[in-house]
Design a protein around this motif. Structure first.
Motif, short mmCIF file in Angstrom:
data_model
loop_
_atom_site.label_atom_id
_atom_site.label_comp_id
_atom_site.label_asym_id
_atom_site.label_seq_id
_atom_site.Cartn_x
_atom_site.Cartn_y
_atom_site.Cartn_z
N PHE A 41 0.83 -1.21 0.00
CA PHE A 41 0.00 0.00 0.00
C PHE A 41 0.86 1.26 0.00
N GLN A 42 2.03 1.21 0.64
CA GLN A 42 2.96 2.33 0.54
C GLN A 42 3.43 2.51 -0.90
N ARG A 43 3.73 1.41 -1.55
CA ARG A 43 4.17 1.49 -2.94
C ARG A 43 3.07 2.06 -3.83
N ASP A 44 1.82 1.67 -3.57
CA ASP A 44 0.70 2.23 -4.34
C ASP A 44 0.66 3.75 -4.18
N ARG A 45 0.71 4.20 -2.93
CA ARG A 45 0.66 5.64 -2.68
C ARG A 45 1.79 6.36 -3.41
N ASP A 46 2.99 5.80 -3.34
CA ASP A 46 4.15 6.43 -3.97
C ASP A 46 3.99 6.46 -5.49
N ARG A 47 3.47 5.39 -6.07
CA ARG A 47 3.25 5.36 -7.51
C ARG A 47 2.25 6.42 -7.94
N ILE A 48 1.21 6.59 -7.15
CA ILE A 48 0.19 7.60 -7.44
C ILE A 48 0.80 8.99 -7.47
N VAL A 49 1.62 9.30 -6.49
CA VAL A 49 2.23 10.63 -6.39
C VAL A 49 3.16 10.92 -7.57
N HIS A 50 3.78 9.89 -8.12
CA HIS A 50 4.76 10.08 -9.19
C HIS A 50 4.14 10.07 -10.59
N THR A 51 2.83 9.97 -10.70
CA THR A 51 2.20 9.94 -12.02
C THR A 51 2.11 11.32 -12.64
N THR A 52 1.99 11.31 -13.97
CA THR A 52 1.70 12.55 -14.69
C THR A 52 0.33 13.08 -14.30
N ALA A 53 -0.63 12.19 -14.12
CA ALA A 53 -1.99 12.60 -13.77
C ALA A 53 -2.02 13.38 -12.47
N PHE A 54 -1.20 12.97 -11.49
CA PHE A 54 -1.17 13.68 -10.22
C PHE A 54 -0.63 15.10 -10.42
N ARG A 55 0.43 15.25 -11.19
CA ARG A 55 1.00 16.57 -11.41
C ARG A 55 0.04 17.50 -12.14
N ARG A 56 -0.75 16.92 -13.04
CA ARG A 56 -1.70 17.75 -13.80
C ARG A 56 -2.77 18.38 -12.92
N LEU A 57 -3.04 17.78 -11.77
CA LEU A 57 -4.09 18.32 -10.90
C LEU A 57 -3.80 19.75 -10.44
N LYS A 58 -2.53 20.16 -10.49
CA LYS A 58 -2.18 21.50 -10.00
C LYS A 58 -2.78 22.59 -10.88
N HIS A 59 -3.09 22.28 -12.14
CA HIS A 59 -3.69 23.27 -13.04
C HIS A 59 -5.08 22.87 -13.50
N LYS A 60 -5.79 22.14 -12.63
CA LYS A 60 -7.18 21.80 -12.91
C LYS A 60 -8.07 22.48 -11.87
N THR A 61 -9.19 23.00 -12.34
CA THR A 61 -10.10 23.77 -11.50
C THR A 61 -10.73 22.93 -10.42
N GLN A 62 -10.84 23.50 -9.22
CA GLN A 62 -11.71 22.95 -8.19
C GLN A 62 -13.07 23.64 -8.31
N VAL A 63 -13.13 24.92 -7.99
CA VAL A 63 -14.33 25.72 -8.21
C VAL A 63 -13.99 26.97 -9.03
N PHE A 64 -12.95 27.68 -8.58
CA PHE A 64 -12.56 28.92 -9.24
C PHE A 64 -11.41 28.67 -10.21
N ILE A 65 -11.53 29.24 -11.41
CA ILE A 65 -10.46 29.12 -12.40
C ILE A 65 -9.18 29.70 -11.82
N ALA A 66 -8.06 29.05 -12.09
CA ALA A 66 -6.79 29.43 -11.47
C ALA A 66 -6.43 30.89 -11.71
N GLN A 67 -6.80 31.42 -12.89
CA GLN A 67 -6.42 32.80 -13.18
C GLN A 67 -7.21 33.82 -12.36
#
Length: 405
Positions: A41-67
């Protein structure tokens, strides 16, 4: 050098009997050797964090557009807050903290650019081809679309992590095989043909705490962001008895507190009360169920980690306020219309000429496909976009791009 695994600590050594056990995991679709320094389960968590998909979340909207501003939550900061609350709940209930955190970190992988607006728009254009579901898309990402390993597509998570991803909001099928929330998305059914995730049962308690942590996180931070934006006021919060009580408590203790600190004091109390409520309900239900294993949690006739009736009513009141004051605010609706147009326009452009998907790794093979598989690849590409990339792609292809301000 040989590692003495007996000297290593694998997280909390005291797990409840009903906790998921990483040492007896049901395994991965593609068998792998274990690690001497990390549990599965530790390895799963670490794999998740290292994905491209995880990094992309930083520029995806929650409610308010980042700009709109640097301090509003993005999908990434929301995910981190969910993971923090999930881990706290898991520790309190003596669960496997790594599994709970991993499910929290992966739960929003399938979200499109522009939040639920993008999802709705993508679902609409994909309706003739099976529609779009962000939970099913999360599964596609971790089982097919991430391309990091030499021996398999996806990141080959354990059965327990995949189960948590798919079923964290409850069973997808009734015991009779009927969809609990409509038809089960085809990508989930397809994967279960290979690796049965038992869609008619509840998920582990680790996945359940990740799910309720999601509610706690966005109920709290959407109020915070709403106050920052001006769409919410303290007077509006007074309409909800639970929030009015918290504000009265803060005012009594800190009568001259500046607004920003006042907001934070309300929010931290809200999280604490909701977390404590879930712990209390879970402990009560566990005492009645008396589960002897994680399997007993899955086979229970009810969710274990949830709000009490009183807090559930508060949850409904908060969601209704957020829906009315923020999500359906005319300014937000105007921005949503523009975001939906961007997604719809890009889908049409890529269907007409798939080579416009310049960075898609399969772009040279897509043009010859029939519409249904081509549409699914276009959907994958669009769903993976960040807000900023989608806007840039639209500007490259169209003369006018909606102003999302």
């Amino acid at each position: 050098m040989t590692i003495d695994t007996r000297a290593l600590g694998f997280g909390s050594s005291e797990r409840a009997v009903y906790a998921a056990d990483p040492w007896t995991t049901r395994g991965r679709l593609y068998p792998e050797d274990g690690s001497p320094t990390r549990s599965d389960f530790q390895r799963d968590r670490d794999r998740i964090v290292h994905t491209t998909a995880f990094r992309r979340l930083k520029h995806k909207t929650q409610v308010f557009i980042a700009q709109d501003g640097d301090h509003y939550r993005t999908r990434l900061t929301h995910t981190i807050e969910v993971a923090q609350i999930a881990r706290a709940l898991a520790r309190a209930l003596k669960l496997d903290e790594d599994l709970a955190e991993g499910v929290a970190l992966v739960h929003d992988f399938g979200h499109t650019p522009f939040g639920h607006t993008g999802e709705d728009a993508l679902h609409e254009v994909l309706l003739p081809y099976g529609g779009f579901d962000h939970n099913a898309q999360s599964l596609r990402i971790v089982t097919k679309l991430e391309r990091r390993y030499a021996e398999f597509d996806g990141i080959n998570l354990t059965w327990e992590s995949l189960e948590g991803l798919v079923k964290h909001n409850g069973p997808l099928l009734t015991p009779d095989g009927v969809g609990t929330r409509g038809p089960v998305p085809q990508p989930i059914l397809d994967y279960c043909e290979l690796h049965d995730l038992e869609l008619a049962t509840y998920a582990s308690l680790e996945a359940q705490v990740a799910a309720i942590a999601d509610d706690i996180a966005y109920n709290t931070h959407d109020i915070d962001d709403g106050l920052r934006s001006g769409y919410l006021t303290f007077d509006m919060l007074e309409e909800i008895p639970f929030l009015a009580g918290l504000m009265a408590e803060v005012r009594a203790r800190y009568p001259h507190l500046e607004p920003s600190r006042f907001t934070h004091e309300i929010m931290r109390r809200q999280i604490t009360r909701m977390v404590e409520d879930v712990i209390g309900v879970a402990q009560q239900r566990l005492s009645l169920l008396r589960p002897g294993s994680a399997t007993d949690i899955r086979g229970a006739d009810r969710v274990v980690a949830t709000f009490s009736e009183g807090m559930a009513e508060t949850d409904r009141q908060i969601k209704a306020m957020l829906f009315k004051r923020i999500y359906r605010n005319p300014d937000i609706m105007r921005i949503r219309a523009g975001a939906a147009q961007i997604v719809t326009d890009l889908f049409a452009a890529y269907m007409a000429n798939p080579k416009e998907m310049q960075s898609h790794y399969w772009v040279d093979h897509i043009a010859g496909l029939s519409d249904a598989p081509k549409a699914r690849h276009v959907g994958d590409y669009l769903a993976g976009m960040t807000d900023t990339y989608a806007i840039s792609a639209h500007r490259r292809l169209f003369d006018h791009t909606p102003d999302l301000r």
